[in-house]
Design an enzyme around this catalytic site. Structure first.
Site, mmCIF file in Angstrom:
data_model
loop_
_atom_site.group_PDB
_atom_site.id
_atom_site.type_symbol
_atom_site.label_atom_id
_atom_site.label_comp_id
_atom_site.label_asym_id
_atom_site.label_seq_id
_atom_site.Cartn_x
_atom_site.Cartn_y
_atom_site.Cartn_z
ATOM 1 N N ASP A 1 0.839 -1.203 0.000
ATOM 2 C CA ASP A 1 0.000 0.000 0.000
ATOM 3 C C ASP A 1 0.876 1.256 0.000
ATOM 4 O OD1 ASP A 1 -2.491 1.192 -0.085
ATOM 5 O OD2 ASP A 1 -2.726 1.257 2.086
ATOM 6 N N GLU B 1 2.566 5.201 -4.100
ATOM 7 C CA GLU B 1 2.493 6.166 -5.249
ATOM 8 C C GLU B 1 3.755 6.984 -5.489
ATOM 9 O OE1 GLU B 1 0.036 5.574 -2.959
ATOM 10 O OE2 GLU B 1 -0.805 4.292 -4.514
ATOM 11 N N ASP C 1 -9.033 3.183 -2.684
ATOM 12 C CA ASP C 1 -9.979 3.657 -1.666
ATOM 13 C C ASP C 1 -11.240 4.201 -2.323
ATOM 14 O OD1 ASP C 1 -8.001 2.981 0.076
ATOM 15 O OD2 ASP C 1 -7.393 5.025 0.541
#
Ligand SMILES: *[C@@H]1O[C@H](CO)[C@@H](O)[C@H](O)[C@H]1NC(C)=O
Ligand SMILES: *[C@@H]1O[C@H](CO)[C@@H](O)[C@H](O)[C@H]1NC(C)=O
Ligand SMILES: *[C@@H]1O[C@H](CO)[C@@H](O)[C@H](O)[C@H]1NC(C)=O
Length: 981
Positions: free
Chosen positions: A489, A492, A657
């Site tokens: 997770d 980015e 999300d």
């Protein structure tokens, strides 16, 4: 999970400008809370605002001011030619410094791939990564020998400046043309523009939350962002590949005339041709899709284009995926149902959830943890409260004994301890630091951002020791807690502050993130899905008034409150990486907001500016190698958030999300179809919704919809109401109904994956791909196919009890669709759009005539499903034919030493099975063969030429179904078998 939506859109502009990637000097103020923990100030994530170029009324159009280039010095090569490009006039230096000399290379690399590359002629070691992706970081396109016969033709002109065209040879159709436009190539800005036909059909260019067909009034921005799965913004991944489909009518002379999809009639037969374009550029960029053109504007990199001639979607996908990397083969168990939530507090709670699924007899394969398992959110350290090392062993043993699995989240950022607090030791950091594994500031000091654990450092996938350090940490943690896969997770890569905000503040560690966590004051009040006000007015009204008063108590800073925007102008020869002169349409505004700063520096001097969209790919590769080190023979199971072209070779992906609302469920379909094209077939969205509260109706519909997605996981945010499938009796029933079909179809799904992995076939499919002659399906994304044989028409609307769907090919008369539940062919409707009854708990599913589907029995785990008898389902086509395939192996191994391939073929009322043995011994018996669409039977019915006793034959002449009970223990052992009726 990422930054909650409420803070996600906050753009800077108000605070003092901090020197990005240098130690931030603003003096933090202590929190007022009773706890002594220091909170990173919200201002730490602010930076002076920019106005995206596409929204800036003052923006200069490079096409009007730049001179373009002139080609000369053409040299033939064995596979094409090279040429020199020189600036065709005075420099424009519009958003960077013009590069005078470029080199063009055109290579017919394979029959199905044309490569066009334009790079600066003079590249030195220190600026190579400004233009070229570091070799070896991504899969390199393999090139065939010379003398390739290509279906494409490249031509060029210098009139009025250099432009090129790619044409399909067979039809002379121009697929891509920059003729008549200017090529702009600067050190921080590369622009080229191609014309496209009116109302073009373009797909891909993910990751997007957008309709399936991209439309001609849309700018796709690539800048990996922890932004929440919001429509039309840049989100987690970057895949600069598109598929274009064109429809034609064919004249008597064979001449093709282009038609646009709104001019055509449904279910009529048109010729369709598809091609693909991959722009191998990883820099931040905008891709503008306008009325009749597509414009690429990148902040660096080169022009590195791959053209794939198709001529239909499956060929284009194969060409693309054999260029960037075929999808990873998944283990069989990964197709079971997964349950996750942020907020599971202990091994005991996980075990309760597992037991509840068993109690309600709902299949459940894998239990997941979000960041709760970690000690103070630090990777690789179990929280002794609730997740102690010792209890993990018994828990995982019991889970494995029951055929189930455990997958924890692993975050991308690494906690850096307080240098003055000896109690704050974190060996994971110390070992990484010794290995030189972390990104630095330009001055060589370590770069320190902020993520869940407080101030953090970030792995540098270009540094030599990083991957081995990561592998060692994952192996070490596996010795404590035997996890079965990894969920990566925040890759980015996300950081909750601008720049190296922790550099001077480490003695404050462990610090609190710059926003309230669930349960703390300031955390948003959760609301319910649309329509909840009708089903539960009191609770809905209470939640929305609580949210309103929360919103006024905690106002968010307006993104546009800034009176002025930062606009930078190029300095000759110098790149402004933090504020490039061209501002892409980044949802976070300045590039440094909510992410590592662009001037964070890699070991070889490469700036993050050049690598940003590739960080997520780096951690997936390293994690793949780590899982391979743990279990050398097993296929690694990784769920990754940030991806780039080719990441599907390593990982699965989820939609990020999303929210517990109906649009999030609707968009999950085009998201999945787009990921199919982009080579990440193992995709699913957080079922029932991640953020905010779900409700019974949404969860009911969504549990059924996701049962037909390859990756099937229910996941929820902390603080929201519980949403496991067993929380509502109607959801229990709905989930069981849909899961029963899914689990029966597991062998089919697994076979589809095998063909995705070996032949680049797709798993979830758009109707437009399966029915390429029908332009009315060009934008169909409210229903979909699972492989070639299953069609799903889900209800996506609150309160609905029916759904409108289309049955492709029916009017033409060439298709038959069988209702999965009543086993009969649906009648030919009078209109293309058919209303299908679909009360809550019912998801319309159809088998396509012409299919043979090998099925096993539903069970609580895939292990048990695999140990159940086989049924063969035959859904006959109009002409009585059908085909199908089955692939089996141990479901685990990277290179299985035993396999079984079966092919099923039906003609003239005879099913023949041809089995190719690769050593796999299938011990489960063949129970029934069920045939749908049977007009008549002959007597007697024969299995392998021998008469089947009448008591084992059940023919229903009204429903046209035939069931033959065989109970054959030896069906899978010989070379094959046959059934005649
Ligand atoms: C790259 O750097 C070299 C010096 O090593 C310089 O000569 C060249 O002009 C630079 N090229 C570009 C395109 O920036
Ligand atoms: C294009 O989209 C913008 C909003 O994104 C809208 O304002 C505009 O009207 C659209 N233009 C056309 C031609 O549809
Ligand atoms: C539609 O046309 C294609 C050729 O463009 C042909 O292959 C196909 O069989 C046709 N289908 C029908 C139902 O006529």
């Amino acid at each position: 999970m990422g930054i909650p939506r409420t803070w996600g859109g906050v753009l800077g502009g108000l605070s003092a400008f901090c020197a990005i990637a240098q130690a931030q000097t603003s003096t933090p103020s202590p929190t007022s809370s009773a706890s002594a923990q220091f909170t990173v100030p919200a201002e730490a994530n602010f930076a002076p605002a920019v106005i995206p170029n596409i929204k800036d009324p003052q923006a200069v159009d490079a096409q009007t001011v730049c001179p373009g280039y002139t080609a000369s010095n053409v040299q033939q090569t064995s596979s094409g030619f090279t040429a020199s490009l020189a600036l065709a006039g005075n420099s424009c230096n519009v958003y960077g410094t013009d590069i005078d000399a470029l080199s063009l290379t055109v290579e017919y690399q394979r029959e199905d791939r044309l490569h066009v590359s334009i790079v600066p002629t003079h590249i030195g070691a220190e600026n190579a990564t400004h233009y070229i992706i570091p070799p070896g970081y991504l899969a390199e396109a393999e090139v065939e020998e010379s003398n390739v016969v290509s279906g494409l033709e490249f031509s060029w002109t210098n009139d009025p400046s250099f432009g090129f065209e790619v044409t399909r040879k067979s039809t002379k159709d121009v697929l891509f043309s920059t003729k008549g436009t200017k090529l702009v190539f600067e050190n921080q800005f590369v622009e080229f523009k191609s014309s496209l036909p009116e109302n073009y059909n373009l797909y891909g260019l993910g990751e997007s939350i957008h309709g399936f067909k991209l439309g001609n009034n849309y700018t796709k921005t690539f800048y990996a962002a922890d932004a929440g799965a919001t429509v039309d913004i840049n989100v987690y991944g970057a895949h600069p590949f598109y598929l274009e489909t064109r429809y034609f009518t064919e004249g008597a002379d064979g001449k093709l005339t282009l038609v646009t999809s709104d001019e055509t009639s449904p279910n009529s037969n048109y010729t369709s041709l598809s091609h693909g374009v991959f722009s191998r550029n990883a820099h931040g960029q905008d891709i503008l899709m306008q009325e009749d053109s597509i414009t690429y504007r990148a902040l660096g990199g080169s022009i590195d284009l791959y053209f794939f001639p198709g001529p239909s979607q499956p060929e284009v996908t194969k060409s693309y995926l054999t260029t960037v990397g075929l999808p990873a083969m998944q283990q069989y168990w990964t197709f079971g149902f997964h349950q996750c939530r942020w907020g599971y507090k202990s091994w005991a709670e996980l075990e309760d959830v597992v037991n509840n699924y068993t109690h309600f007899e709902i299949p459940m394969e894998t239990i997941w943890t979000d960041i709760d398992w970690m000690l103070r959110y630090r990777d690789f350290e179990n929280d002794p409260e609730g997740f102690d090392d010792e209890s993990s062993k018994g828990f995982i043993q019991r889970l494995h004994d029951s055929g189930r699995h455990y997958v924890p989240i692993i975050d991308s950022a690494i906690y850096i301890p307080n240098p003055e607090d000896l109690e704050d030791a974190y060996p994971v950091f110390e070992r990484g630091n010794e290995a030189g594994a972390f990104l630095t500031n330009p001055d060589g000091s370590i770069y320190v951002g902020a993520v869940w654990p407080g101030y953090t450092v970030f792995p540098d996938w270009l540094a030599e020791g990083t991957e081995q350090w990561w592998i060692d940490e994952m192996v070490r943690y596996h010795q404590t807690t035997g996890y079965d896969g990894a969920w990566i997770d925040m890759s980015e890569i996300s950081s909750f502050c601008v720049g190296s905000c922790g550099s001077n503040n480490l003695t404050l560690q462990p610090v609190h993130v710059p926003f309230a966590l669930p349960g703390e004051p300031g955390n948003p009040v959760l609301i319910y899905p649309e329509g909840f006000n009708k089903t539960n007015a009191t609770e809905a009204a209470f939640a929305s008034s609580a949210r309103a008063s929360w919103s006024s108590a905690y106002p968010t800073t307006s993104a546009t409150s800034s009176a002025s925007y930062v606009r930078t102008t190029p300095t000759p020869g110098v790149r402004d990486v933090n504020y490039p002169p061209y501002a892409i349409n980044n949802v976070k505004g300045p590039l440094a907001v909510a992410a590592i700063s662009p001037n964070a520096t890699h070991a070889d001097g490469t700036l993050e500016y050049d690598m940003h969209n590739l960080w997520g790919h780096g951690i997936l590769k390293a994690t793949y190698n780590a899982l391979s080190a743990i279990s050398p023979d097993a296929r690694p199971f990784i769920l990754g958030r940030s991806t780039f072209a080719g990441s599907g070779s390593y990982a699965a992906h989820w939609g990020g999300d999303n929210w517990s609302n109906w649009p999030s469920m609707i968009f999950s379909i085009p998201q999945a179809l787009s990921m199919s094209l982009l080579g990440i077939p193992m995709f699913g969205a957080d079922t029932c919704g991640f953020a905010d509260n779900t409700d019974m109706e949404l969860c009911n519909r969504w549990m059924q919809l996701s049962a037909f997605f390859p990756f099937y996981r229910n996941h929820n945010i902390i603080g929201a109401i519980s949403q496991e499938a067993y929380r509502w009796s109607s959801v229990i029933d709905a989930s069981k109904t849909a899961m029963a079909i899914r689990y029966q179809l597991l062998p089919y799904m697994y076979t589809l994956f095998y063909h995705a992995h070996t032949k680049a076939e797709t798993v979830m499919r758009a109707l437009a791909w399966e029915f390429p002659h029908d332009p009315s399906l060009a934008n169909a994304d409210r229903q979909f196919m699972l492989g070639p044989s299953i069609m799903v028409i889900p209800v996506l609307e609150q309160g609905a009890t029916s759904v409108n769907g289309v049955f492709p090919g029916l009017i033409e008369g060439e298709e038959v669709w069988y209702d999965w539940y009543n086993n009969t062919a649906i009648p030919v409707p009078s209109q293309a759009n058919t209303t299908i009854p679909a009360p809550l708990g019912h998801i319309p599913v159809y088998a396509r005539g012409g299919s043979v589907l090998p099925l096993q029995q539903a069970a609580l785990t895939t292990r048990d499903a695999r140990n159940s008898p086989w049924d063969i389902l035959v859904a006959l086509a109009k002409d009585g034919s059908a085909t199908g395939k089955l692939y089996l192996d141990d479901g685990v191994s990277v290179t299985p030493d035993a396999t079984l391939h079966a092919e099923f073929k039906v003609e003239n009322r005879k099913l023949e099975t041809i089995i190719e043995h690769g050593g796999w011994v299938e011990e489960n018996s063949l129970r029934n063969v069920t045939i749908w669409g049977v007009e008549k039977t002959k007597s007697p019915i024969k299995f392998n030429g021998k008469v089947v006793s009448a008591k084992n034959v059940h023919f229903n002449g009204d429903k046209h179904t035939l069931v033959v009970s065989l109970s054959s223990a030896s069906a899978w052992t010989g070379k094959g078998w046959s059934l005649e009726w």
